[in-house]
Design an enzyme around this catalytic site. Structure first.
Site, PDB file in Angstrom:
ATOM      1  N   CYS A 174       0.808  -1.215   0.000  1.00 44.47           N
ATOM      2  CA  CYS A 174       0.000   0.000   0.000  1.00 44.47           C
ATOM      3  C   CYS A 174       0.848   1.274   0.000  1.00 44.47           C
ATOM      4  O   CYS A 174       0.319   2.368  -0.182  1.00 44.47           O
ATOM      5  CB  CYS A 174      -0.935   0.006   1.203  1.00 44.47           C
ATOM      6  SG  CYS A 174      -1.969  -1.461   1.318  1.00 44.47           S
TER       7      CYS A 174
ATOM      8  N   HIS B 288      -9.190   3.689  -1.564  1.00 47.94           N
ATOM      9  CA  HIS B 288      -7.823   3.179  -1.451  1.00 47.94           C
ATOM     10  C   HIS B 288      -7.452   2.280  -2.629  1.00 47.94           C
ATOM     11  O   HIS B 288      -7.314   1.079  -2.480  1.00 47.94           O
ATOM     12  CB  HIS B 288      -7.680   2.418  -0.127  1.00 47.94           C
ATOM     13  CG  HIS B 288      -6.313   1.910   0.172  1.00 47.94           C
ATOM     14  ND1 HIS B 288      -5.162   2.539  -0.268  1.00 47.94           N
ATOM     15  CD2 HIS B 288      -5.910   0.811   0.862  1.00 47.94           C
ATOM     16  CE1 HIS B 288      -4.112   1.858   0.165  1.00 47.94           C
ATOM     17  NE2 HIS B 288      -4.537   0.802   0.830  1.00 47.94           N
TER      18      HIS B 288
END
Length: 388
Positions: free
Chosen positions: A84, A334
């Site tokens: 991420c 996200h």
């Protein structure tokens, strides 16, 4: 050493894009960033591109040159993978190249396309950011991992689901005016606490959505910006990176994230600022507890104090330290590879006064972006400042 000036930013809407390819998404973000900067693809010297699961979701490797080509460039391009934190790492490398005088115009960005996989497929793909042998094989997913971190935090420092609910409510409210946000919906504390449990103590509204999207940032040197009269009022003045053991069980504490702390200290030292100088922050809130852990690791709060910050109104848009005015990962969305540079874009716009939530700030001069990979085995922190 030159500063890395932010000359342009571009983003797609974050959300579901079932009919678009990854290259299409990144082309939109890259071209928008170039247009914002007043530059063309021919001006680009290098491209740093963050992506995590593209080889799984699109069966496509070697994405660096593919994405450079997508917005019309043949500049040397490199794909960077750090779960991420992929485009947080991309912006760090891009800033380093500009500051070292190796390039004048660099594109840093990222993309992720995930909603073409079902929820189980996306969850399984994201899980490969954990330790395959000691976490993934026994069945740990990231909701479960962050639930363990939340329980450890509650046990060590106190707090409860209601404290976390205030974080979710705050970030959803911030996203209401963000046209790029995945979730532009208002929620209440009761909505959060009464939602189905995903992994105790985390519920449905404690988790960020699975998103598609892309983001890009144009960095230029001081000399180039001034020679070409570019509108680049914000610079990256500090950059830091930290690491930790991959698997949770190998760490000293589930309730602290030393990778962020190390990255923050490096970034603060690089920019010659201290935590009290920060006016606004975008932090990696993939789950509500992650915002708490980030604020404490960034030394913006003492250990055990950030859990109540949103409830007390300290990190809301009218509080003394607004956090995640974009909506954060929680509501903005996200798309993993795009998150780090989306955070940079948000902070730059907030400091420049062009973000839809900029009216919440009173002449800010220093901002911060924190991006994390996995259960924070990787972390980047960047300090941004208004150029005098």
């Amino acid at each position: 050493m030159s500063r890395s000036r932010i000359a342009g930013t571009g983003m797609t809407a974050f959300g579901e894009h079932p009919d678009r390819s990854g290259r299409d998404l990144f082309a939109e973000a890259g071209l928008a960033a170039l247009e914002d900067a007043g530059l063309t693809p021919d001006d680009v010297d290098e491209v740093f591109y963050g992506n995590f699961v593209g080889t799984l979701s699109e069966n496509q490797g070697h994405q660096g040159p593919l994405m450079s080509e997508a917005f019309g460039s043949t500049a040397p391009a490199k794909r960077i993978e750090g779960a991420c934190a992929s485009s947080g790492l991309a912006i760090r490398e891009a800033a380093r190249v500009v500051r070292n005088g190796e390039a004048d115009v660099v594109v840093a960005g990222g993309m992720e396309r995930m909603t073409n996989m079902d929820t189980a497929g996306a969850t399984a793909s994201l899980a490969v950011a954990a330790d395959a042998l000691y976490e993934v094989r026994p069945g740990v997913t990231f909701p479960a991992a962050y639930a363990l971190m939340a329980r450890a935090y509650f046990e060590q420092f106190g707090g409860d689901r209601t404290d976390l609910a205030h974080i979710a409510v705050k970030n959803h409210e911030n996203a209401l005016v963000n046209d790029h946000a995945h979730l532009q919906t208002e929620i209440s504390v009761d909505d959060v606490t009464e939602a189905p449990t995903v992994a105790d103590p985390l519920g449905l509204y404690d988790a960020c959505p699975i998103s598609d999207g892309a983001s890009a940032v144009i960095l230029t040197s001081d000399a180039y910006a001034e020679h070409h009269d570019l509108d680049a009022p914000v610079a990256i003045t500090g950059s830091g990176q930290g690491g930790d053991r991959m698997a949770l069980q190998d760490r000293d504490s589930f309730a602290k994230t030393p990778a962020t702390r190390d990255a923050a200290q490096e970034a603060y030292d690089d920019a010659t600022v201290v935590p009290d100088d920060i006016d606004v922050a975008e932090v990696h809130d993939c789950f509500t507890i992650a915002e708490v852990l980030a604020l404490e690791a960034l030394d913006l709060y003492e250990d055990g104090e950030a859990i109540g910050a949103a409830r007390r109104g300290e990190t809301t848009r009218d509080g003394p330290l607004p956090v995640n005015l974009s909506g954060g990962l929680k509501a903005k969305g996200h798309p993993v590879g795009a998150t780090g540079t989306a955070q940079i874009a948000a902070v730059a716009k907030l400091l420049a006064g062009t973000h839809p939530r900029a009216d919440a700030l009173d002449s800010p001069t220093v901002g911060l972006a924190q991006n994390a990979g996995g259960t924070v085995a990787s972390a980047t922190v960047h300090v941004l400042e208004v150029v005098e």
